[in-house]
Write a protein that holds these residues in place. Structure first.
Motif, PDB file in Angstrom:
ATOM      1  N   ALA A 143      48.335  11.313  95.001  1.00 51.22           N
ATOM      2  CA  ALA A 143      48.993  12.208  94.049  1.00 51.22           C
ATOM      3  C   ALA A 143      50.502  12.115  94.176  1.00 51.22           C
ATOM      4  CB  ALA A 143      48.534  13.640  94.292  1.00 51.22           C
ATOM      5  N   TYR A 144      50.986  12.005  95.421  1.00 49.07           N
ATOM      6  CA  TYR A 144      52.425  11.928  95.639  1.00 49.07           C
ATOM      7  C   TYR A 144      52.995  10.653  95.003  1.00 49.07           C
ATOM      8  CZ  TYR A 144      56.859  11.289  98.067  1.00 49.07           C
ATOM      9  OH  TYR A 144      58.185  11.073  98.347  1.00 49.07           O
ATOM     10  N   LEU A 145      52.293   9.534  95.209  1.00 52.33           N
ATOM     11  CA  LEU A 145      52.789   8.275  94.641  1.00 52.33           C
ATOM     12  C   LEU A 145      52.755   8.305  93.118  1.00 52.33           C
ATOM     13  CD1 LEU A 145      51.407   5.599  97.103  1.00 52.33           C
ATOM     14  CD2 LEU A 145      53.732   6.431  96.856  1.00 52.33           C
ATOM     15  N   GLN A 146      51.683   8.908  92.580  1.00 54.62           N
ATOM     16  CA  GLN A 146      51.625   9.005  91.109  1.00 54.62           C
ATOM     17  C   GLN A 146      52.783   9.847  90.585  1.00 54.62           C
ATOM     18  OE1 GLN A 146      47.577  10.264  90.812  1.00 54.62           O
ATOM     19  NE2 GLN A 146      46.911   8.318  89.914  1.00 54.62           N
ATOM     20  N   ALA A 147      53.072  10.944  91.305  1.00 55.03           N
ATOM     21  CA  ALA A 147      54.182  11.799  90.888  1.00 55.03           C
ATOM     22  C   ALA A 147      55.489  11.009  90.927  1.00 55.03           C
ATOM     23  CB  ALA A 147      54.273  13.020  91.803  1.00 55.03           C
ATOM     24  N   ARG A 148      55.628  10.165  91.947  1.00 57.12           N
ATOM     25  CA  ARG A 148      56.871   9.379  92.035  1.00 57.12           C
ATOM     26  C   ARG A 148      56.998   8.426  90.853  1.00 57.12           C
ATOM     27  NH1 ARG A 148      58.905   6.836  97.457  1.00 57.12           N
ATOM     28  NH2 ARG A 148      60.663   6.509  96.077  1.00 57.12           N
ATOM     29  N   LEU A 149      55.860   7.876  90.445  1.00 54.13           N
ATOM     30  CA  LEU A 149      55.899   6.967  89.296  1.00 54.13           C
ATOM     31  C   LEU A 149      56.369   7.712  88.049  1.00 54.13           C
ATOM     32  CD1 LEU A 149      52.609   4.865  89.673  1.00 54.13           C
ATOM     33  CD2 LEU A 149      54.915   4.252  90.343  1.00 54.13           C
TER      34      LEU A 149
END
Ligand code: ADP
Length: 604
Positions: free
Chosen positions: A442-448
């Motif tokens: 979820a964190y990486l998706q948010a960063r994207l």
């Protein structure tokens, strides 16, 4: 002759007349110089030029009874030539001596080429103590033992304990490895020899090895002592690795290092400390028991560690009231000890320049900006370009505020920085994420999504034809994160497979063949599709979040252009107020997730 003063020199005929009229006391003839020196009775003196074989003056003088002497010029000439010849000989001799000395120096240098020049700090003169090293408690704990041994070796030898000969300090640059080694020498009061491994290696094969020998010889003469070798990976890299095979000189140096480590007897009092941030490339022979058998990890400090390090460096720097080091520790995740020391130092420099007596929040803020973003340059005039940058940055800032799991916004600014940065939205990584080292999908998706915020804002506001290359850095980040998600973390429909290893370093690593992918052409294509899909979804989501908030974006951009910088808290409160208004007016609820038509035209 003296005394000629401004008196006119008599002419030849005048002289003859003066002799005849008895005004001349005496004459001195210099045949070589073809002149006669005249001493008048009234004290005047004069020189008169003559022919070489002058008879007239002689005769007249004789008749007038003026005494006449002839100067022996030959003696003068002889002295003069002796002096000039002597000088010449002396010059020649001096030149010869210089030449001889030069060549002797060259010869000396050639012979002493292999001698090392370790930086030696004599016993008791290392000023660093354990209390100067903060935030790496575990490493310090482990090294206490080495200090205790250096202080009282008998205690250990009496019961047959074997003290490690070599300790390898592993960690990223600037985490205090050198400082720790110096602190050990300082605490134990022993001499400290230090050298960077790259100083061993020279152009000539064999020099490095002889330098290693020399270093150990010098150290053994001063035992107990500490030898510190920085960046040991420069010589300790696995032998025979890399493109183009081994490097003879490096390998010989490493062999010599291994031999020396075997050679010094246990408990001889010489302890070798080495630092590296690439333990993975070290030769296995270095790590076996009896050599670097102790390995201590020195990691980046956590929040408490950072606070402790800041306090250490604030000891010598007066802090203004209201400066909270614990706040600053929270604001500097990912900083190493050296970064923190640098932060305080930059702040101190700014404070001095502003002629203040203590470091205040403002100075620390400016120092942080200078370190992370570079020097500030003059602000842009209000123009279409500035407006576009403002929308781009507000896009990032708004999404990082809206998307759950995203980093927290620290500030957004339009003050440009050297190097072509027009403005930036700075976020702070979540402390927990950083310290635990665990990153969720979820964190990486948010960063994207946040990374796509700039491009999305440009699309929503200016349309697909007006987008700029300003987002290229963001797209780079998206591609990198997306690829890692698919090929390393198994965050995609391709399944839980690690398809690529960490790091692309080819010739630094052990085996360059290993960096070749282990998957088929078809898998490669599927990876590309998945990465593209992740990027596309992130852009769609960013557009879907921004489109219904167009009015808010306009308001934020106006405010940002007026104020140049908005702090995270101010920005969040503006966004929250708007969200409440939207809920009240009933237009809230998650905006339609249907992909924007405009977005479909942009190839990511
Ligand atoms: P490394 O050898 O790990 O690259 P250094 O020991 O040379 O790092 O650190 C550079 C400087 O950073 C030190 O001189 C010190 O001022 C500061 N520093 C780094 N780590 C710490 C720490 N843990 N505590 C206090 N100061 C530190």
């Amino acid at each position: 002759m003296d005394g000629e003063g401004a008196a006119p020199q008599p002419t030849y005929s005048q002289l003859l007349k003066d002799i005849r009229t008895g005004q001349v006391r005496e004459l001195e003839l210099s045949p070589r110089q073809r002149e006669v020196r005249v001493q008048f009775k009234d004290g005047r003196q004069a020189r008169v030029a003559m022919f070489s074989n002058e008879q007239q003056v002689l005769r007249t003088a004789e008749l007038a009874g003026v005494p006449l002497s002839v100067r022996d010029d030959r003696a003068d000439a002889a002295t003069a030539s002796l002096v000039s010849n002597g000088l010449l000989v002396l010059l020649l001799l001096a030149g010869l001596a210089l030449l001889l000395r030069r060549s002797a120096q060259v010869a000396n240098r050639a012979l002493g080429f292999g001698s090392s020049k370790p930086r030696l700090q004599a016993e008791g003169s290392v000023p660093v103590r354990f209390e100067d090293v903060a935030g790496i408690a575990e490493a310090k704990e482990e090294l206490q033992e080495v200090v205790a041994f250096l202080k009282a070796p008998e205690r250990y030898t009496a019961i047959g304990a074997r003290i490690p000969k070599g300790v390898l300090l592993v960690g990223p640059p600037g985490t205090g490895k050198t400082l720790l080694a110096r602190a050990i020498a300082g605490e134990a009061g022993v001499p400290f020899f230090s050298m960077a491994a790259s100083e061993f290696v020279e152009m000539f094969v064999g020099v490095g090895a002889s330098r290693v020998r020399d270093l150990f010889r010098k150290a053994k003469a001063k035992a107990p002592c500490i030898i510190f070798i920085d960046e040991i990976d420069a010589v300790g890299r696995q032998r025979g690795a890399g493109i183009g095979g081994g490097n003879d000189e490096r390998e010989q140096t490493l062999n010599q290092l291994l031999t020396e480590m075997d050679g010094f007897a246990e408990n001889s009092g010489v302890i070798l400390l080495a630092a590296t941030n690439r333990p993975d490339v070290l030769d296995a022979a270095l790590m076996r028991p009896g050599r670097f058998d102790r390995r201590i990890t020195v990691d980046l400090p956590d929040r408490r560690g950072r606070e402790a390090i800041l306090s250490v460096h604030a000891r010598t720097r007066p802090l203004g009231e209201g400066v909270s080091l614990s706040d600053w520790a929270s604001r500097t995740p990912g900083f190493s000890g050296a970064d923190l020391a640098n932060l305080l130092n930059e702040a101190a420099i700014l404070t001095a320049r502003r002629q203040q007596t203590s470091i205040d929040e403002q100075a620390l803020n400016d120092a942080l900006e200078r370190i992370t973003m570079g020097l500030a340059v003059a602000a842009l005039q209000d123009s279409a370009k500035k407006r576009l940058i403002a929308y781009h940055e507000v896009g990032h800032a708004l999404l990082t505020t809206l998307v759950p799991h995203a980093d927290r916004l620290d500030k957004v600014t339009l003050l440009p920085r050297a190097g072509g940065v027009g403005g930036f939205a700075r976020t702070m990584p979540d402390e927990e994420v950083l310290d635990s080292g665990l990153i969720s999908k979820a964190y990486l998706q948010a960063r994207l999504v946040v990374a796509m915020g700039g491009r999305a804002a440009e699309l929503v506001v200016f349309g697909p034809n007006e987008v700029t290359q300003g987002a290229s850095g963001d797209l780079d980040l998206v591609a990198r994160i997306g690829r890692e998600m698919v090929t390393r973390y198994g965050f995609s429909p391709l399944g839980p497979l690690a398809l690529e290893a960490e790091g692309p370093e080819v010739f630094l690593g052990r085996d360059w063949l290993r960096s070749q992918p282990h998957y088929s052409e078809e898998t490669a294509q599927r990876i590309d599709t998945q990465v593209r899909l992740l990027a596309r979804q992130a852009l769609d989501q960013a557009i879907a979040l921004l489109t219904p908030r167009r009015a808010l974006m306009d308001a934020l951009v106006e405010r940002l252009i007026a104020e140049e910088t908005l702090e995270g808290d101010t920005f969040r409160s503006l966004v929250e107020a708007d969200e409440r208004r939207r809920i009240a007016s009933g237009s809230a609820g998650e905006p339609s997730a249907e992909p924007d038509v405009k977005a479909a035209q942009v190839g990511v």
